[in-house]
Design a protein around this motif. Structure first.
Motif, short mmCIF file in Angstrom:
data_model
loop_
_atom_site.label_atom_id
_atom_site.label_comp_id
_atom_site.label_asym_id
_atom_site.label_seq_id
_atom_site.Cartn_x
_atom_site.Cartn_y
_atom_site.Cartn_z
N ALA A 306 12.17 -70.78 74.07
CA ALA A 306 12.20 -69.72 73.04
C ALA A 306 12.50 -70.45 71.41
CB ALA A 306 12.73 -68.52 73.37
N GLU A 580 9.66 -64.70 73.27
CA GLU A 580 9.27 -63.83 71.86
C GLU A 580 10.34 -62.82 71.91
OE1 GLU A 580 7.21 -61.76 75.43
OE2 GLU A 580 7.24 -64.10 74.82
N GLN A 583 13.58 -64.54 70.61
CA GLN A 583 13.40 -64.74 69.24
C GLN A 583 13.61 -63.85 68.15
OE1 GLN A 583 9.45 -66.65 69.43
NE2 GLN A 583 10.40 -68.75 69.97
N ARG A 584 13.11 -62.54 68.37
CA ARG A 584 13.37 -61.50 67.81
C ARG A 584 14.74 -61.08 67.68
NH1 ARG A 584 12.91 -55.43 67.99
NH2 ARG A 584 11.90 -54.83 65.93
#
Length: 615
Positions: A306, A580, A583-584
């Motif tokens: 990631a 994902e 990463q957020r």
């Protein structure tokens, strides 16, 4: 301009020019499937029709010029009639429907046959000229006509190479008519011109067939390459989809496994705190920690993929690093009756100490697992730099284990691949350790080299930049001491938001056992009601990332902080491994703990948060 209309579908009526779809490319028909032969024929037809207008204009302009020259030399009315008929034929051909790229592929053979008939008609019309204009007493007119017909055939040959029937249909009537008319005169000059024209015709047909084969072969190669590229693209896309599905599956499975394991770990920690001498509680926690370690390994892969791991490069003492590794693996080596040698070097390197520690621990763990006798050694040495580059340090992990076959040297860095472990023996781990080493080596810029001999052992080498020792103690040593220190007490109230009732109960039992006032709720609405009515401030918000109804703790915590003007910091707890989502979380800057969370890590994280403030 010529009108462009769709061609009628082929009928079943007899047609003397009818032929199989691959009439224009018999070599293709013998070697290729019908659909590919049709595509080749279509390209040939497109090439021919690309010069259709120019061919008609040039051909009939030459015919008109020839008729005009003959009329000037000998004015006769039939010459004008011949010219008029010739020009009318050219106009009709210019206006007639023609092939275009929008027509269906299965109509290609029909249009190839139609074009062959068209050029044959043109050639037959021109073939009347030798019999009308050649005479024994007019050698200049004979020479002009011979040059015009041979030149027309030479020009048409280059345009009609792709379609053999059209090439034959155009050249044969004109040239055979010229040859026959010249031979009919009977004198030596005309016989010489007849033989010369025959030789030219044979040469033209031979060259035309060779060029047709070359064009066909080039098209076949082009379509084969396109098909290979398409299949390769499909395979790449399938592999990417499989990789995405694998990542999604691992993320989902890891999260679903972490949820109950997290509750077990919390209950076990509470039980161990209440009964510190209980051997069953200790065994339970060892089992939980072992399973949590396996899940953390998969999490490391997800985090690296990631891109949420950012290295912090600083001077690192290799001696201090090896001293930290020694107690981790000495018991394992002693249990397997192996020698473990971690040689001091006094060297310093520039790296991320935690990530380098992980790389070396994975290499040591791998070496011990695949070594039955002998031992494992870790050594470091300096390699002088050249061409203005700084010195490098080689860190080598050498074992006397089973070795790796040459064909498997690259595969050992693949996820879940293990040498000589078809039964997936649990003592050999998950097969992810070296995959993490490869990812970390790329992230840190520390190349990893592998050399092995079957039955003799394996050597992994890390290449790192050397640096000088700092004046003060390395910051990594300070952080390592902080990690081993006991967590500070946590005053004040903590608000927990978690939709799992078992985890709320376990977290409440654990934190209250350590003197922490925890208020646990299932969602945002309950948390908002508690914040609106509760008189005492909360020191921190502790939120699970994945909540019910598709909500998440990051959004919920931020909304609550904004709505109630909370200064209490937010701490996330999650079992997510999806890249994902990681990463957020990383982009938000909110600290996060990954399930299953050890009690000491949880207490330490709460203690490290900002001092409690009123809401």
């Amino acid at each position: 301009m010529g009108r462009v209309i769709a061609a009628p579908p082929p009928t079943s009526s007899p047609d003397p020019a009818a032929a199989p779809a691959t009439q224009a490319a018999p070599r293709v028909a013998a070697a290729l499937p019908p659909d590919l032969a049709l595509r080749v024929l279509r390209e040939h037809l497109a090439s021919v029709y690309g010069a259709y207008d120019a061919s008609i204009v040039v051909h009939f302009s030459l015919g008109a010029a020839l008729g005009a020259a003959m009329y000037i030399a000998s004015p006769r009315g039939w010459i004008l009639a011949w010219m008029a008929a010739h020009l009318l034929l050219g106009l009709a051909l210019y206006l007639m429907p023609r092939w275009h790229a929008g027509l269906p592929l299965d109509q290609t053979p029909l249009w190839a046959r139609r074009h062959a008939r068209t050029v044959t008609l043109v050639s037959l019309a021109t073939a009347t000229a030798p019999w009308l204009f050649i005479s024994r007493g007019d050698l200049p007119a004979t020479s002009v006509l011979t040059v015009v017909i041979i030149g027309s055939c030479a020009r048409a040959m280059q345009l009609l190479w792709p379609l053999k029937p059209a090439l034959h249909g155009y050249t044969l009537p004109m040239m055979l008519s010229l040859i026959g008319a010249l031979a009919w005169q009977g004198d030596g000059m005309h016989l010489f011109l007849s033989i010369f024209s025959l030789a030219y015709l044979l040469f033209t047909l031979r060259v035309g067939q060779q060029q047709h084969r070359l064009l066909t072969d080039s098209l076949v190669l082009r379509f084969e390459n396109e098909a290979l590229a398409e299949r390769l693209g499909e395979q790449i896309a399938a592999a990417e989809r499989a990789s995405i599905e694998k990542t999604r599956f691992l993320a989902t499975a890891s999260h679903d496994l972490r949820q109950p394991l997290h509750a077990i770990a919390l209950f076990g920690a509470a039980l161990e705190n209440e009964h510190p001498q209980s051997r069953n509680a200790q065994r339970l926690m060892r089992a939980v920690n072992a399973l949590g370690s396996s899940l953390d390994t998969m999490l490391d892969v997800s985090r690296l993929d990631a891109g949420v791991v950012e290295p912090v490069l600083e001077p690192v003492s290799l001696d201090a690093l090896l001293r930290a590794l020694n107690p981790m693996f000495s018991a394992q080596a002693e249990q397997r009756q192996l020698q473990l040698r971690l040689r001091a070097s006094g060297l310093w390197v520039r790296s991320d100490p935690r990530l380098l520690h992980r790389m070396l621990s994975n290499l040591l763990d791998n070496a011990l697992k695949y070594t039955a006798r002998g031992g494992v050694a870790v050594r470091a040495r300096v390699r002088p730099g050249g061409h203005g580059q700084g010195d490098t340090v080689w860190i080598e992990v050498v074992d006397s284990g089973i070795g790796i076959a040459p064909a498997q040297l690259e595969r050992v860095f693949e996820e879940f691949y293990q040498v000589d472990n078809p039964g997936r023996e649990r003592s050999h781990g998950l097969g992810i350790g070296l995959a993490i080493v490869r990812r970390l080596s790329r992230l840190l810029g520390h190349p990893v080299q592998l050399r092995s001999r079957v039955g003799r052992g394996t050597r992994f080498r890390l290449v790192l930049p050397r640096c000088d020792a700092p004046v003060a103690a390395g910051p990594w040593a300070v952080r390592a001491e902080a990690l081993t220190a006991a967590p500070a007490p946590v005053p004040g109230r903590i608000l927990l938001i978690d939709d799992d009732a078992e985890i709320r109960a376990a977290m409440t039992a654990l934190l209250r056992a350590h003197g922490i006032d925890l208020q646990a709720v299932a969602g945002e609405a309950e948390a908002a009601a508690l914040l609106a009515s509760g008189p005492a401030p909360f020191r921190a918000l502790l939120c699970d990332y994945r909540l019910a109804n598709g909500d998440n703790g990051l959004d919920v915590g931020q909304r609550l902080r904004a709505r109630f003007a909370l200064e209490a910091p937010l701490l996330l707890v999650t079992g997510e491994t999806a890249p994902e989502r990681l990463q957020r979380v990383r982009a938000s800057g909110v600290p996060v703990l990954f399930k299953p969370v050890e009690a000491a890590a949880l207490l330490r994280a709460l203690a490290d948060l900002a001092p409690a403030t009123a809401r």
